[in-house]
Design a protein around this motif. Structure first.
Motif, mmCIF file in Angstrom:
data_model
loop_
_atom_site.group_PDB
_atom_site.id
_atom_site.type_symbol
_atom_site.label_atom_id
_atom_site.label_comp_id
_atom_site.label_asym_id
_atom_site.label_seq_id
_atom_site.Cartn_x
_atom_site.Cartn_y
_atom_site.Cartn_z
ATOM 1 N N SER A 159 0.831 -1.210 0.000
ATOM 2 C CA SER A 159 0.000 0.000 0.000
ATOM 3 C C SER A 159 0.864 1.258 0.000
ATOM 4 N N GLN A 160 1.932 1.253 0.782
ATOM 5 C CA GLN A 160 2.853 2.396 0.798
ATOM 6 C C GLN A 160 3.524 2.589 -0.560
ATOM 7 N N ASP B 298 3.825 10.247 -12.152
ATOM 8 C CA ASP B 298 3.617 11.602 -12.664
ATOM 9 C C ASP B 298 4.958 12.285 -12.942
ATOM 10 N N TYR B 299 5.862 12.166 -11.998
ATOM 11 C CA TYR B 299 7.189 12.786 -12.161
ATOM 12 C C TYR B 299 7.927 12.207 -13.365
ATOM 13 N N LEU B 300 7.939 10.870 -13.496
ATOM 14 C CA LEU B 300 8.645 10.234 -14.606
ATOM 15 C C LEU B 300 7.999 10.596 -15.948
ATOM 16 N N LYS C 118 6.238 0.349 -13.773
ATOM 17 C CA LYS C 118 4.900 -0.220 -13.921
ATOM 18 C C LYS C 118 4.951 -1.746 -13.904
ATOM 19 N N GLU C 119 5.940 -2.313 -14.580
ATOM 20 C CA GLU C 119 6.079 -3.767 -14.607
ATOM 21 C C GLU C 119 6.389 -4.323 -13.219
ATOM 22 N N HIS D 243 3.073 5.963 -3.157
ATOM 23 C CA HIS D 243 4.161 6.761 -3.736
ATOM 24 C C HIS D 243 4.312 6.522 -5.234
ATOM 25 N N TYR D 244 3.834 5.408 -5.693
ATOM 26 C CA TYR D 244 3.922 5.047 -7.106
ATOM 27 C C TYR D 244 3.227 6.089 -7.988
#
Length: 142
Positions: free
Chosen positions: A91-92, A102-104, A117-118, A96-97
């Motif tokens: 969950s953590q 968004d940043y990437l 993502k993988e 942050h994912y």
């Protein structure tokens, strides 16, 4: 179960108000990660298999061997806590994912984003595999 979620429930299979199968269905409505140990002297192997297929940790025959009960309880608690720790950690990571994606994306780091993502997808698969594996590892003591 409305106020406190235990790591372990130890119960006789035959009870006045409900049987073990009904109990496990009610328990798993609240939290499917609770480990359940049933004890009984009057359950057939077919009924044990049906109940173990629901994910019950183990079934102990009466009269109860104290060492077997303590061992089963220790292992069942470890199972519940491991699943919950993995779930909280995941969950953590997922929290942050979203920010990292968004940043990437904004930084045009498509390869790194795809790898991330993988990896997250793999973690989600592993969570399901872990739950399924632990359900299959239920065992019958006779």
């Amino acid at each position: 179960l409305d106020e406190v979620i235990p790591d372990l429930i130890i119960s006789d299979f035959k009870m006045p108000e409900m049987n073990g199968l009904e109990l496990i269905q009610e328990v798993y409505k609240k939290d499917e990660d609770i480990s359940v140990v049933f004890v009984s002297a009057f359950v057939t192997k077919e009924k044990m298999k049906e109940i173990l297929d629901y994910g019950v940790f183990t079934f102990l025959d009466k009269p109860i061997n104290e060492i077997e009960l303590l061992t089963a309880a220790k292992n069942a608690i470890a199972r519940s806590r491991s699943i919950r720790l993995f779930s909280r950690s995941l969950s953590q990571i997922l929290y942050h994912y979203a920010e990292l994606c968004d940043y990437l994306q904004e930084s045009n780091k498509k390869e790194l984003l795809q790898t991330l993502k993988e990896e997250v997808s793999h973690l989600l698969e592993q969570k399901e595999n872990l739950k399924n594996h632990l359900k299959r590892r239920s065992f019958i003591k006779s």
